[in-house]
Scaffold this motif. Structure first.
Motif, mmCIF file in Angstrom:
data_model
loop_
_atom_site.group_PDB
_atom_site.id
_atom_site.type_symbol
_atom_site.label_atom_id
_atom_site.label_comp_id
_atom_site.label_asym_id
_atom_site.label_seq_id
_atom_site.Cartn_x
_atom_site.Cartn_y
_atom_site.Cartn_z
ATOM 1 N N GLU A 79 2.237 -2.129 21.256
ATOM 2 C CA GLU A 79 1.930 -3.595 21.880
ATOM 3 C C GLU A 79 2.231 -3.515 23.404
ATOM 4 O OE1 GLU A 79 5.177 -5.661 20.110
ATOM 5 O OE2 GLU A 79 4.369 -5.693 18.113
ATOM 6 N N ALA A 82 -1.188 -2.071 24.412
ATOM 7 C CA ALA A 82 -2.359 -3.219 24.423
ATOM 8 C C ALA A 82 -2.229 -4.173 25.590
ATOM 9 C CB ALA A 82 -2.250 -3.881 23.160
ATOM 10 N N VAL A 83 -1.319 -4.510 25.958
ATOM 11 C CA VAL A 83 -0.936 -5.467 27.098
ATOM 12 C C VAL A 83 -1.337 -4.738 28.362
ATOM 13 C CG1 VAL A 83 0.971 -6.708 28.522
ATOM 14 C CG2 VAL A 83 0.921 -6.900 25.942
ATOM 15 N N ARG A 84 -0.990 -3.576 28.548
ATOM 16 C CA ARG A 84 -1.259 -2.825 29.785
ATOM 17 C C ARG A 84 -2.870 -2.744 29.797
ATOM 18 N NH1 ARG A 84 -3.259 1.750 31.503
ATOM 19 N NH2 ARG A 84 -3.603 2.717 29.540
ATOM 20 N N LYS A 85 -3.555 -2.358 28.919
ATOM 21 C CA LYS A 85 -5.054 -2.202 28.855
ATOM 22 C C LYS A 85 -5.798 -3.748 29.197
ATOM 23 C CE LYS A 85 -5.506 1.761 25.958
ATOM 24 N NZ LYS A 85 -5.982 2.189 24.615
ATOM 25 N N ARG A 86 -5.066 -4.698 28.500
ATOM 26 C CA ARG A 86 -5.592 -6.235 28.657
ATOM 27 C C ARG A 86 -5.581 -6.611 29.976
ATOM 28 N NH1 ARG A 86 -2.296 -9.428 25.782
ATOM 29 N NH2 ARG A 86 -1.236 -9.806 27.723
ATOM 30 N N ASP A 87 -4.030 -6.197 30.734
ATOM 31 C CA ASP A 87 -3.933 -6.826 32.046
ATOM 32 C C ASP A 87 -4.661 -5.913 33.111
ATOM 33 O OD1 ASP A 87 -2.488 -8.742 30.935
ATOM 34 O OD2 ASP A 87 -0.541 -7.724 31.160
ATOM 35 N N CYS A 89 -7.386 -3.719 32.894
ATOM 36 C CA CYS A 89 -8.857 -3.161 32.673
ATOM 37 C C CYS A 89 -9.752 -4.081 32.873
ATOM 38 C CB CYS A 89 -8.979 -2.838 31.040
ATOM 39 S SG CYS A 89 -7.935 -1.256 30.677
#
Length: 89
Positions: A79, A82-87, A89
């Motif tokens: 989780e 996923a947040v790191r990639k979303r924020d 990328c």
């Protein structure tokens, strides 16, 4: 919990452990246990498996091999990633 008696240690080794214990504010027994544990960790062989994850590598060091806790940790880390990639990328 059992006791462990270490025989035939030289006085210099005992003094060195005692000095380390004093610096850390612990007992001779506490410091000896810490050093034995540290030596056991350092002596562990590292698997050459390319599929080994970071969690798998650290698992034996960090705590009990509880599959439920491991799964919970992996879910939380997924989780976070996923947040790191979303924020970012």
């Amino acid at each position: 919990m059992g006791d462990l008696l270490i025989r035939d240690t030289c006085d210099a080794m005992k003094r060195n452990i005692a000095v380390h214990a004093e610096r850390r504010g612990g007992s001779l027994s506490d410091e000896t246990r810490r050093l034995v544990q540290k030596g056991m960790i350092a002596d562990e062989t590292v698997a050459d498996d390319d599929d080994l994850t970071g969690w798998d590598s650290l698992r034996s060091i960090l705590g009990p091999e509880n599959d439920d806790e491991a799964e919970e940790f992996a879910t939380i880390m997924d989780e976070i990633e996923a947040v790191r990639k979303r924020d970012f990328c």
